[in-house]
Design an enzyme around this catalytic site. Sequence first.
Site, PDB file in Angstrom:
ATOM      1  N   ASP A  34      76.984  60.218  38.796  1.00 38.39           N
ATOM      2  CA  ASP A  34      76.614  59.528  39.893  1.00 38.39           C
ATOM      3  C   ASP A  34      75.042  58.922  39.430  1.00 38.39           C
ATOM      4  O   ASP A  34      74.515  59.556  38.981  1.00 38.39           O
ATOM      5  CB  ASP A  34      76.031  60.828  41.025  1.00 38.39           C
ATOM      6  CG  ASP A  34      75.746  60.340  42.188  1.00 38.39           C
ATOM      7  OD1 ASP A  34      74.554  59.531  42.414  1.00 38.39           O
ATOM      8  OD2 ASP A  34      76.505  60.518  43.477  1.00 38.39           O
ATOM      9  N   ILE A  35      74.870  57.720  40.082  1.00 37.10           N
ATOM     10  CA  ILE A  35      73.786  57.215  39.593  1.00 37.10           C
ATOM     11  C   ILE A  35      72.718  57.880  40.113  1.00 37.10           C
ATOM     12  O   ILE A  35      71.251  57.754  39.274  1.00 37.10           O
ATOM     13  CB  ILE A  35      73.662  55.694  40.266  1.00 37.10           C
ATOM     14  CG1 ILE A  35      72.905  54.746  39.548  1.00 37.10           C
ATOM     15  CG2 ILE A  35      73.479  55.771  41.674  1.00 37.10           C
ATOM     16  CD1 ILE A  35      73.437  53.323  39.841  1.00 37.10           C
ATOM     17  N   ASN A  90      81.193  65.143  50.979  1.00 38.45           N
ATOM     18  CA  ASN A  90      80.743  64.592  52.368  1.00 38.45           C
ATOM     19  C   ASN A  90      81.728  63.714  53.143  1.00 38.45           C
ATOM     20  O   ASN A  90      82.216  62.480  52.661  1.00 38.45           O
ATOM     21  CB  ASN A  90      79.478  63.807  52.241  1.00 38.45           C
ATOM     22  CG  ASN A  90      78.420  64.697  51.512  1.00 38.45           C
ATOM     23  OD1 ASN A  90      78.462  65.859  51.743  1.00 38.45           O
ATOM     24  ND2 ASN A  90      77.773  64.054  50.603  1.00 38.45           N
ATOM     25  N   GLN A  97      78.086  61.104  54.385  1.00 36.09           N
ATOM     26  CA  GLN A  97      78.816  60.324  53.634  1.00 36.09           C
ATOM     27  C   GLN A  97      78.223  58.892  53.403  1.00 36.09           C
ATOM     28  O   GLN A  97      78.181  58.237  54.576  1.00 36.09           O
ATOM     29  CB  GLN A  97      80.155  60.319  53.912  1.00 36.09           C
ATOM     30  CG  GLN A  97      81.097  59.431  53.138  1.00 36.09           C
ATOM     31  CD  GLN A  97      82.622  59.393  53.413  1.00 36.09           C
ATOM     32  OE1 GLN A  97      83.143  59.890  54.506  1.00 36.09           O
ATOM     33  NE2 GLN A  97      83.317  58.753  52.798  1.00 36.09           N
ATOM     34  N   HIS A 103      85.087  61.157  47.475  1.00 37.45           N
ATOM     35  CA  HIS A 103      84.810  61.323  46.264  1.00 37.45           C
ATOM     36  C   HIS A 103      84.093  63.022  46.218  1.00 37.45           C
ATOM     37  O   HIS A 103      83.872  63.374  47.170  1.00 37.45           O
ATOM     38  CB  HIS A 103      83.615  60.558  45.879  1.00 37.45           C
ATOM     39  CG  HIS A 103      82.335  60.503  46.610  1.00 37.45           C
ATOM     40  ND1 HIS A 103      82.581  59.606  47.863  1.00 37.45           N
ATOM     41  CD2 HIS A 103      81.294  60.977  46.999  1.00 37.45           C
ATOM     42  CE1 HIS A 103      81.475  59.487  48.462  1.00 37.45           C
ATOM     43  NE2 HIS A 103      80.750  60.273  47.715  1.00 37.45           N
ATOM     44  N   HIS A 105      81.641  65.526  44.429  1.00 36.44           N
ATOM     45  CA  HIS A 105      80.512  65.633  43.740  1.00 36.44           C
ATOM     46  C   HIS A 105      80.622  66.901  42.825  1.00 36.44           C
ATOM     47  O   HIS A 105      80.781  68.030  43.450  1.00 36.44           O
ATOM     48  CB  HIS A 105      79.066  65.794  44.415  1.00 36.44           C
ATOM     49  CG  HIS A 105      78.653  64.826  45.529  1.00 36.44           C
ATOM     50  ND1 HIS A 105      77.862  63.801  44.963  1.00 36.44           N
ATOM     51  CD2 HIS A 105      79.210  64.183  46.723  1.00 36.44           C
ATOM     52  CE1 HIS A 105      77.530  62.840  45.957  1.00 36.44           C
ATOM     53  NE2 HIS A 105      78.291  63.089  46.861  1.00 36.44           N
TER      54      HIS A 105
HETATM   55  P1  AMP Z   1      77.888  60.428  49.596  1.00 41.39           P
HETATM   56  O1  AMP Z   1      76.489  60.329  50.053  1.00 41.39           O
HETATM   57  O2  AMP Z   1      78.507  61.662  49.439  1.00 41.39           O
HETATM   58  O3  AMP Z   1      78.911  59.273  49.819  1.00 41.39           O
HETATM   59  O4  AMP Z   1      77.678  60.094  47.879  1.00 41.39           O
HETATM   60  C1  AMP Z   1      77.721  58.668  47.483  1.00 41.39           C
HETATM   61  C2  AMP Z   1      77.309  58.813  45.881  1.00 41.39           C
HETATM   62  O5  AMP Z   1      77.321  57.519  45.225  1.00 41.39           O
HETATM   63  C3  AMP Z   1      75.551  59.077  46.100  1.00 41.39           C
HETATM   64  O6  AMP Z   1      75.094  60.144  45.851  1.00 41.39           O
HETATM   65  C4  AMP Z   1      75.128  58.091  45.128  1.00 41.39           C
HETATM   66  O7  AMP Z   1      73.983  58.017  44.230  1.00 41.39           O
HETATM   67  C5  AMP Z   1      76.290  57.394  44.289  1.00 41.39           C
HETATM   68  N1  AMP Z   1      76.396  56.064  44.109  1.00 41.39           N
HETATM   69  C6  AMP Z   1      76.140  54.904  44.658  1.00 41.39           C
HETATM   70  N2  AMP Z   1      76.262  53.843  44.051  1.00 41.39           N
HETATM   71  C7  AMP Z   1      76.610  54.217  42.770  1.00 41.39           C
HETATM   72  C8  AMP Z   1      77.107  53.498  41.658  1.00 41.39           C
HETATM   73  N3  AMP Z   1      77.081  52.216  41.729  1.00 41.39           N
HETATM   74  N4  AMP Z   1      77.242  54.013  40.471  1.00 41.39           N
HETATM   75  C9  AMP Z   1      77.369  55.703  40.629  1.00 41.39           C
HETATM   76  N5  AMP Z   1      77.146  56.367  41.585  1.00 41.39           N
HETATM   77  C10 AMP Z   1      76.545  55.725  42.768  1.00 41.39           C
END
Ligand code: AMP
Length: 144
Positions: A34-35, A90, A97, A103, A105
């Site tokens: 996760d970024i 989420n 979400q 996904h 975490h």
């Molecule tokens: P959620 O809020 O549960 O939908 O999680 C989405 C997650 O995706 C967040 O924690 C972001 O930091 C992560 N995210 C968004 N864009 C990227 C990306 N390009 N590479 C890796 N993680 C990402």
Amino acid sequence: MSQTKDDCLFCKIAAGEIPSAKVYEDEDVYAFLDISQVTKGHTLVIPKTHAKNIYETPDDVAEKLFKQVPKLAQAIKDTYQPEGLNILNNNEEPAGQSVFHLHLHLIPRYGKGDGFGAVWKTHEDKYNQDDLQTIATEINQQIK
Ligand code: AMP
Ligand code: ZN
């Protein structure tokens, strides 16, 4: 912000069209960092098949996805020796979400103030055993 299947960030990541820090990949599953790195080693595990969230996930996709989680969690544990690890999913915007491709975490925990926290209030005093059984039955009756 929401994504459709044809314009899905995580589909593109799983296909290698958008760069990611890949942790693991097989025929059905892709895991990457996760970024946001809420804590060090924070990893996302996704099915390669697009599913918006848990409600739209077929059983076989869920099975293949979760099958890979124990070994990924173990690898994070062995690498960074966290004190614990949370698995979080989420579903829908009000639940946090922000990317609409299912996904999980994996968030290793390093103690208080490590970057992750969830409010976990108990309302145990408000529900007796009958109340709990009523709720359980209501949910059970909706299982398809
Ligand atoms: P959620 O809020 O549960 O939908 O999680 C989405 C997650 O995706 C967040 O924690 C972001 O930091 C992560 N995210 C968004 N864009 C990227 C990306 N390009 N590479 C890796 N993680 C990402
Ligand atoms: Zn997708």
